[in-house]
Design a protein around this motif. Structure first.
Motif, PDB file in Angstrom:
ATOM      1  N   ILE A  15       0.850  -0.929  -0.025  1.00 59.06           N
ATOM      2  CA  ILE A  15       0.126   0.084  -0.013  1.00 59.06           C
ATOM      3  C   ILE A  15       0.966   1.091  -0.054  1.00 59.06           C
ATOM      4  O   ILE A  15       2.311   1.059   0.225  1.00 59.06           O
ATOM      5  CB  ILE A  15      -1.076  -0.187   1.332  1.00 59.06           C
ATOM      6  CG1 ILE A  15      -0.001  -0.128   2.368  1.00 59.06           C
ATOM      7  CG2 ILE A  15      -1.705  -1.196   1.158  1.00 59.06           C
ATOM      8  CD1 ILE A  15      -0.805   0.386   3.860  1.00 59.06           C
ATOM      9  N   GLN A  16       0.550   2.056  -0.471  1.00 61.35           N
ATOM     10  CA  GLN A  16       0.946   3.893  -0.906  1.00 61.35           C
ATOM     11  C   GLN A  16       1.344   4.637   0.976  1.00 61.35           C
ATOM     12  O   GLN A  16       2.124   4.508   1.182  1.00 61.35           O
ATOM     13  CB  GLN A  16       0.863   4.396  -1.437  1.00 61.35           C
ATOM     14  CG  GLN A  16       0.768   3.899  -3.140  1.00 61.35           C
ATOM     15  CD  GLN A  16       1.992   3.243  -3.868  1.00 61.35           C
ATOM     16  OE1 GLN A  16       3.187   4.083  -3.304  1.00 61.35           O
ATOM     17  NE2 GLN A  16       2.213   2.487  -3.857  1.00 61.35           N
ATOM     18  N   THR A  17       0.121   4.408   1.373  1.00 58.23           N
ATOM     19  CA  THR A  17      -0.211   5.291   2.978  1.00 58.23           C
ATOM     20  C   THR A  17      -0.954   4.651   3.488  1.00 58.23           C
ATOM     21  O   THR A  17      -1.811   3.700   3.324  1.00 58.23           O
ATOM     22  CB  THR A  17      -0.502   6.223   2.017  1.00 58.23           C
ATOM     23  OG1 THR A  17      -1.875   6.851   1.439  1.00 58.23           O
ATOM     24  CG2 THR A  17      -0.305   7.115   1.363  1.00 58.23           C
ATOM     25  N   ALA A  18      -1.294   5.015   4.428  1.00 60.43           N
ATOM     26  CA  ALA A  18      -2.159   4.079   5.497  1.00 60.43           C
ATOM     27  C   ALA A  18      -3.706   4.839   5.222  1.00 60.43           C
ATOM     28  O   ALA A  18      -4.539   3.815   5.464  1.00 60.43           O
ATOM     29  CB  ALA A  18      -1.987   5.147   6.796  1.00 60.43           C
ATOM     30  N   GLU A  19      -3.477   5.550   4.450  1.00 59.07           N
ATOM     31  CA  GLU A  19      -5.330   6.572   4.080  1.00 59.07           C
ATOM     32  C   GLU A  19      -5.434   5.025   3.295  1.00 59.07           C
ATOM     33  O   GLU A  19      -7.191   5.220   3.092  1.00 59.07           O
ATOM     34  CB  GLU A  19      -5.504   7.664   3.237  1.00 59.07           C
ATOM     35  CG  GLU A  19      -5.488   8.547   3.942  1.00 59.07           C
ATOM     36  CD  GLU A  19      -3.285   8.871   5.103  1.00 59.07           C
ATOM     37  OE1 GLU A  19      -2.490   8.817   4.267  1.00 59.07           O
ATOM     38  OE2 GLU A  19      -3.909   8.960   6.287  1.00 59.07           O
TER      39      GLU A  19
END
Length: 415
Positions: free
Chosen positions: A340-344
């Motif tokens: 995943i790129q970010t926690a979002e």
């Protein structure tokens, strides 16, 4: 008066069982005795004037030409072996003795047909090789590649393909194809293809299709070898299928078909290793069904099972190809989101889960709400090993559940 040996020599040569061939400096056949027809299938009249190398199996031509150069350089050839293409298409193994006659600029060769001996040796070696491959192969694709290599040494093949029986009888799934495309519904693609059903005492387990080089015939010993090989392959395929089924049952949940806790740990360890190496993130989403005990108590365990199956189906609906949905047990599920790129991104997945669960499920004539509490853990921010991440996601899920209950309690008080 006794005839001189030189007078009767031509007649003696014609009665020899061994091949006698005379080739000129240009490589064309100047003389061939009667034995040539028995060995090669061509009469002397059909051979004379042709290039000798044109009758040699293509794979053997480079070393045959090299040996011819050695003989013409004055070296005596004894025991050289190569293969020729018989008139009917089969391969003939021949052992030569040859020498160069410089005064006549001719190469004379005497040959013996050793096909039966070499074929018997080859089939014996191939039989051992097949048995060894069946014993050593780690998976079906590896085994079929080894069998393809072995068969290609025994017979001229332009392609090989195989299919395995699926869970429904009569259904085949292609598991290997090289040099040809296999349609299990119509495996006999052309006259050069030979389709063989792979069966055991339990029934059919697969299908093997060979495509032979056009013009090459098959003898009885090859057919016997193929029967042995297909029996070995069928047994191996059945054993691998049973092993795969056993592993599947051990690593998947019976009710939902999802990976279980054991398989999840394997996949998580592998994903963490990849993320550390590539310096990427991953997320775990802990999902717990809200109010499942009441569903079981009011509608029964059969309805509860149907609920969990639908719940699992909806969780799978939102996942990417690389994501994993697992059932940890009871009403607990977990999503593994690698790369995943970010926690979002993980929060967006959770939002999608709640949206998917929003529609109620009809069970036993009643409309049953589907609700869940969720908790997120992100690598490496929330932990760098599996246990820490699982604990963090579990605590986050319970915090979400507690907050939801508190909101519901306040809502009820206000009402």
């Amino acid at each position: 008066m006794e005839p001189r040996i030189h007078d009767i020599l031509p007649n003696l040569v014609e009665h020899l069982l061994d091949v006698v061939v005379v080739v000129n400096a240009a490589g064309k056949i100047a003389y061939a005795n009667a034995a040539c027809e028995a060995v090669f299938g061509y009469s002397p009249a059909e051979l004379v004037g042709n290039e000798m190398i044109g009758h040699v199996v293509p794979e053997d031509r480079p070393r045959t030409l090299e040996e011819a150069r050695r003989v013409m350089a004055g070296l005596h050839c004894v025991g050289f072996e190569n293969r020729y293409i018989h008139k009917d298409g089969r391969y003939v193994h021949v052992m030569w003795s040859a020498r160069w006659l410089p005064d006549h600029q001719l190469r004379i060769g005497v040959a013996r047909d050793v096909t039966r001996i070499r074929h018997a040796e080859q089939i014996q070696a191939m039989t051992y090789a097949i048995s060894e491959a069946v014993h050593d192969a780690g998976n079906l694709a590896e085994l079929l590649q080894k069998i393809h290599d072995i068969l290609a040494r025994l017979m001229p093949l332009s392609g090989l393909a195989a299919a395995a029986c699926g869970p429904v009888g009569g259904h085949y799934e292609v598991v290997y194809q090289a040099g040809m495309a296999l349609d299990p519904a119509a495996p006999q693609a052309d006259e050069h293809c030979h389709a063989m059903e792979l069966t055991t005492l339990s029934g059919p387990v697969g299908l093997l299709v060979l495509r032979r080089v056009p013009g090459v015939v098959q003898d009885e010993k090859e057919r016997d070898f193929l029967r042995f090989m297909t029996a070995q392959l069928a047994t191996a395929m059945e054993r691998m299928r049973l092993k795969a089924q056993t592993r599947h049952f051990a690593l998947h949940d019976d009710l939902t078909g999802l990976p279980n806790r054991r398989l999840l740990k394997e996949l998580l360890a592998e994903a963490l290793h990849g993320c550390r190496r590539r310096q990427q993130r991953l997320a775990l989403v802990f999902v717990d069904v809200d109010g499942f005990k009441q569903i079981n108590d009011s509608l029964g365990h059969a309805a509860g099972d149907c609920f969990l199956q639908e719940f699992a189906r909806r969780l799978r609906h939102n996942r990417r190809q690389t994501d994993t949905v697992a059932r940890l047990g009871g009403d607990e599920f977990l999503l593994l989101l690698p790369d995943i790129q970010t926690a979002e991104h993980a929060h967006a997945v959770v939002t999608g889960i709640h949206a998917t669960l929003a529609a109620p499920l009809q069970l036993e004539g009643r409309s049953v709400a589907m609700r869940a509490s969720t908790g997120i853990a992100v690598f490496p921010e929330d932990g760098t090993d599996a246990d820490v991440l699982l604990q963090h996601a579990d605590k986050a899920m319970y915090a979400h559940k507690t907050a939801r209950r508190e909101r519901e309690r306040k809502h009820d008080e206000q009402a």
